[in-house]
Scaffold this active site. Structure first.
Site, mmCIF file in Angstrom:
data_model
loop_
_atom_site.group_PDB
_atom_site.id
_atom_site.type_symbol
_atom_site.label_atom_id
_atom_site.label_comp_id
_atom_site.label_asym_id
_atom_site.label_seq_id
_atom_site.Cartn_x
_atom_site.Cartn_y
_atom_site.Cartn_z
ATOM 1 N N CYS B 47 0.836 -1.196 0.000
ATOM 2 C CA CYS B 47 0.000 0.000 0.000
ATOM 3 C C CYS B 47 0.871 1.246 0.000
ATOM 4 C CB CYS B 47 -0.921 -0.001 1.217
ATOM 5 S SG CYS B 47 -0.029 0.004 2.769
ATOM 6 N N CYS B 50 3.168 1.671 2.956
ATOM 7 C CA CYS B 50 4.416 0.912 2.922
ATOM 8 C C CYS B 50 5.491 1.722 2.202
ATOM 9 C CB CYS B 50 4.228 -0.412 2.179
ATOM 10 S SG CYS B 50 2.931 -1.457 2.820
ATOM 11 N N ASP B 448 5.355 -34.451 -8.357
ATOM 12 C CA ASP B 448 6.403 -34.704 -7.380
ATOM 13 C C ASP B 448 5.706 -34.722 -6.016
ATOM 14 O OD1 ASP B 448 8.943 -34.748 -6.094
ATOM 15 O OD2 ASP B 448 8.707 -32.608 -5.733
ATOM 16 N N ASP B 634 8.870 -29.326 -7.828
ATOM 17 C CA ASP B 634 9.490 -28.127 -7.271
ATOM 18 C C ASP B 634 10.984 -28.259 -7.050
ATOM 19 O OD1 ASP B 634 9.338 -29.910 -5.114
ATOM 20 O OD2 ASP B 634 9.491 -28.235 -3.717
ATOM 21 N N ASP B 638 13.719 -32.299 -9.877
ATOM 22 C CA ASP B 638 12.622 -32.336 -10.836
ATOM 23 C C ASP B 638 12.948 -31.575 -12.109
ATOM 24 O OD1 ASP B 638 10.833 -33.745 -9.157
ATOM 25 O OD2 ASP B 638 10.504 -31.903 -8.030
#
Lengths: 68, 758
Positions: B47, B50, B448, B634, B638
């Site tokens: 926002c 921030c 996986d 992931d 893989d």
């Protein structure tokens, strides 16, 4: 009927100004953070974008000397 | 993560976020004399507040020149003076409650193709609108002298536009022709250039018809499609690059003179002695010289349980040190390490996308010969019938102009851009349009396990069943450790009143557990055979537990853990099965753990203990059977399979190379992204076919008119614009399906971690 002799150049020049303005906004990074720009309207202070155009330089002495 | 709330697990994350100044310097780059620039990725920014808070806090640090938040990309750019150490960015951001990741500055460079396309689009838009202005006056019946002036003016605008905006297409067409095949840009270039050439000829000879507007409008429409396509890919690329970098950037190396220096990964040579702190990843393949610890291998091998290591053990690059600092000796350079081995396997893997030709290219291969021979036949026919070379050529070229694949060029990219937009709104990043076409074609899925179907982090089973006092004590001890079990216990005890455990009373025995010497006795939290005085006579309730809490050797509480299924995993698997897609699990984890997950998801077929090569081979076997595989994984292990599969997806938590190898990356926790993405891809495939049918229909009507010589520039302009608007409107009909359902806490079925580490 000969009005177009000045109307057409005017139309072209206005169009070119618009094109130039768009190119400038593009180059100065004004589209890089559209969400942020909407919020920054509310802030005071420095809100220039950080521009990335400066190429990484090896050392100051290798830079080209300024042209006279 | 909520924006303005402080990071909740502050104490737990301290060690991971402590960055060395050298690492920050290594990842920064020089932008001006004495000024360095660092880019941080801060996912918590959301926002205006921030922006203000981060910028004012960072700008107030000594040594910082400027700090600038980019809200769109959730990134902070900081320029700091190069002399002296880097200012404490991470500590400052953490105090504000933001988690930050160091970001490779070079990864953020904009793709120059996008800005070139946008500039070309702006020029083409300017030229098209002005030429159309002049053309409308000509069509409205300007007298011949005015018409000639307007034609000359139009030509003067069109020529530089063709040179500037058209080179995008000319370059690609020339590249394709030189290699002896054709793509969509070949008929586009020929059509545009011939339209311009014919119009220039007509203008010289005071002709009535010039097609300058057609050639420039065509460029404008096609550039819209192409620019959108590139912007979509650019956004996905930047978003993927912004995710936390999980590979080691460098390591603290002990020099021969006894001092320590932080070296980049590529500078580490075999034989160097490396100090590996807790929370760091092993930079290169190495061997432990000194120390005991436990390593998290989930990203590397798919093992869900931490692996204890001691002196002499071999470490694979990319594994995460959980327990205690280690002194290790590099056994291979970065280019020979496990990571590099994966990269080589990825290159060797026959890429699932190499043999794939995109729909637009396949259409172009059919399209160009048909259109060009139709134009040639038309010219020949008119020449035979009338003997008028100029008239025949004019009509032949008008056939080329009217068939120039304006609608066809927009038909595919528009749908893909809309689909990417729909996916993005649901937290799925699409790398490029071709991936969408391949995803629509998959008819088998391989998952996986660790980190994909499961969350890859243990959770405490039934914290309510444990005595609150014991849980609070265990939580207070576990706060000081980064071991996954400790983190799970600390997280579960979060709501209970803290028991003060002074850090100097606490010691961690890597591979065993934690020990606290307090006034109330010697407390141990760890493996049952270490914590209990008499392991052979463990009390009933702590039998089979992974961790026990013991006071002076007597059990106080027993803790069991489960690897939770990823949220939405059961629903996603059910939905995919309902759609008739065969699913299977191929994991590098142990048989028992994989079997548990497979059973929890409804008896999926599975393969355990799979090597990276084995995963790739499994895909090759299925594809040999005529099916097209979607791989979802992931880990580092893989990555070769992600490349080999017809299409691939990875969660945002995946290893860097896996994330880069995958076609799609989903940012949300839920696995519902998988059926959702397949659904959108299939809907997009239907719309692409509809759009292609519309384009063919348009040609079936327009080509006979053009062949008979009825196509004037006015007709061409209306027909081309009309067909383009039609395909764009059709593309916008793509709906994203139901939005991702709100997080349901009870949705993920608990799954027991088989065995435990006893």
């Amino acid at each position: 009927m000969e009005d177009f002799l000045y109307l057409v150049p005017i139309a072209l020049i206005l169009g070119l100004i618009g094109l130039g303005a768009f190119m400038w906004t593009l180059r100065s990074g004004q589209y890089d953070d559209l969400d942020g720009a909407a919020e920054r309207v509310l802030f005071d202070g420095d809100d220039r974008p950080i521009r990335d155009e400066a190429p990484p330089r090896q050392a100051p002495d290798q830079a080209d000397p300024p042209k006279p | 993560m909520s924006c303005c709330a402080p990071v909740s697990e502050l104490a737990l994350d301290l060690a991971a976020d402590g960055r060395r100044p050298d690492e920050i310097r290594l990842a920064s780059h020089i932008v001006a004399d004495g000024i360095r620039q660092s880019d941080l990725s801060v996912p918590g920014i959301h926002c205006g507040g921030c922006i203000a808070r981060i910028e004012s806090a960072l700008a107030g640090l000594p040594g910082v020149e400027r700090a600038r938040v980019n809200l769109s990309t959730r990134r902070v750019t900081i320029r700091w003076r190069a002399e002296g150490a880097p200012p404490p960015f991470f500590e400052t951001l953490r105090d504000l409650g933001y988690e930050a990741h160091l970001h490779e500055a070079s990864a953020d460079r904009k793709d120059p193709a996008v800005s070139e396309l946008v500039r070309a689009l702006a020029v083409a838009g300017f030229a098209a609108s002005n030429i159309m202005l002049l053309s409308v006056s000509v069509w409205s019946g300007a007298d011949p002298a005015t018409r000639d002036i307007f034609h000359w003016l139009s030509g003067a605008i069109a020529l530089p536009t063709l040179v500037y905006s058209g080179r995008v297409f000319f370059r690609s067409a020339w590249g394709a022709l030189r290699r002896g095949h054709t793509n969509m840009d070949v008929p586009i270039s020929i059509g545009v250039l011939l339209a311009f050439g014919l119009s220039a000829y007509e203008t010289f000879h005071h002709g009535a018809h010039a097609y300058f507007d057609a050639s420039v409008t065509l460029l404008f429409f096609l550039l819209i499609g192409r620019a959108l396509d590139h912007m979509m890919r650019e956004r996905a690329r930047v978003a993927v690059a912004g995710l936390a970098k999980l590979a080691a950037r460098g390591a603290l190396v002990r020099q021969p003179d006894g001092s320590n220096a932080y070296l980049g990964v590529e500078d580490i040579a075999p034989g160097m002695t490396i100090l590996l702190a807790v929370g760091e990843r092993v930079p290169v393949d190495a061997q432990v010289i000194e120390g005991r610890s436990e390593l998290d291998c989930a990203l590397v091998s798919g093992e869900s349980l931490p692996r204890p290591v001691a002196a002499g053990a071999a470490l694979q690059a990319g594994t995460l040190n959980l327990g205690a600092p280690l002194i290790i000796r590099a056994t291979a350079a970065a280019r020979d390490s496990f990571l590099a081995e994966m990269l080589r396997l990825m290159e060797a893997a026959e890429s699932g996308r190499a043999g794939y030709r995109r729909i637009a290219d396949r259409a172009a291969r059919l399209y160009a010969p048909v259109v060009h021979s139709a134009a040639a036949l038309t010219g020949l026919g008119w020449l035979l019938a009338t003997g008028d070379l100029h008239l025949s050529l004019t009509i032949a070229i008008s056939v080329l102009i009217i068939t120039c694949p304006c609608a066809l060029g927009l038909a595919v990219p528009m749908v893909q851009v809309v689909a990417a937009q729909r996916l993005f709104a649901r937290g799925i990043l699409l790398k490029d349009g071709g991936a969408l076409e391949r995803l629509a074609g998959v008819d088998a899925l391989i998952f996986d396990k660790t980190g994909t179907l499961t969350r890859g982090e243990p959770q405490l089973i039934g914290p309510d069943l444990i005595a609150p006092a014991a849980l609070a004590m265990a939580g207070a001890m576990a706060m000081h450790s980064r071991h996954p079990y400790s983190r799970a216990i600390a997280a579960a005890s979060g709501g209970l009143g803290a028991v003060p455990v002074p850090p100097d009373a606490l010691s961690e025995q890597p591979g065993y557990g934690l020990e606290a010497r307090l006034a109330s006795g010697t407390w141990r939290l760890g493996r049952p055979d270490w914590a209990l005085r008499d392991a052979a006579h463990t009390p009933q309730e702590s039998a089979g537990a992974s961790v026990v809490l013991a006071r002076d050797g007597a059990a106080e509480a027993a803790f069991r853990f489960e690897d939770r299924l990823r949220e939405g995993a059961a629903d996603a698997v059910a939905a995919l099965r309902h759609a008739g897609l065969p699913l299977e699990i191929v994991s590098g984890d142990r048989e028992a753990a994989v079997a548990h997950t497979a059973a929890a998801l409804g008896d999926l077929p599975y393969t355990a203990n799979a090597t990276p090569e084995g995963k790739r081979a499994r895909i090759a076997a299925i594809e040999a059977g005529g099916r097209k595989v979607l791989m979802i994984g992931d880990g580092l292990n893989d990555a070769p399979a992600l490349v080999a599969a017809h299409a691939s997806m990875a969660p945002a938590s995946a290893a860097d190379i896996g994330r880069n190898a995958a076609d799609l990356v989903f940012l949300h926790e839920s696995l519902a992204a998988v059926p959702l993405a397949i659904g959108i891809a299939r809907a997009a495939g239907r719309l692409v076919r509809q759009n292609l049918a519309l384009a063919v229909l348009y040609n079936l009507i327009a080509v006979p008119l053009a062949m008979l010589g009825y196509v004037t520039p006015l007709v061409a302009a209306i027909a081309m614009s009309g067909s383009s608007v039609l395909v764009v409107a059709n593309a916008l009909r793509l709906s994203g399906g139901p939005a991702v359902p709100a997080a349901r806490p009870a949705a993920s079925a608990p799954l027991r971690l088989a065995g435990g580490n006893a």
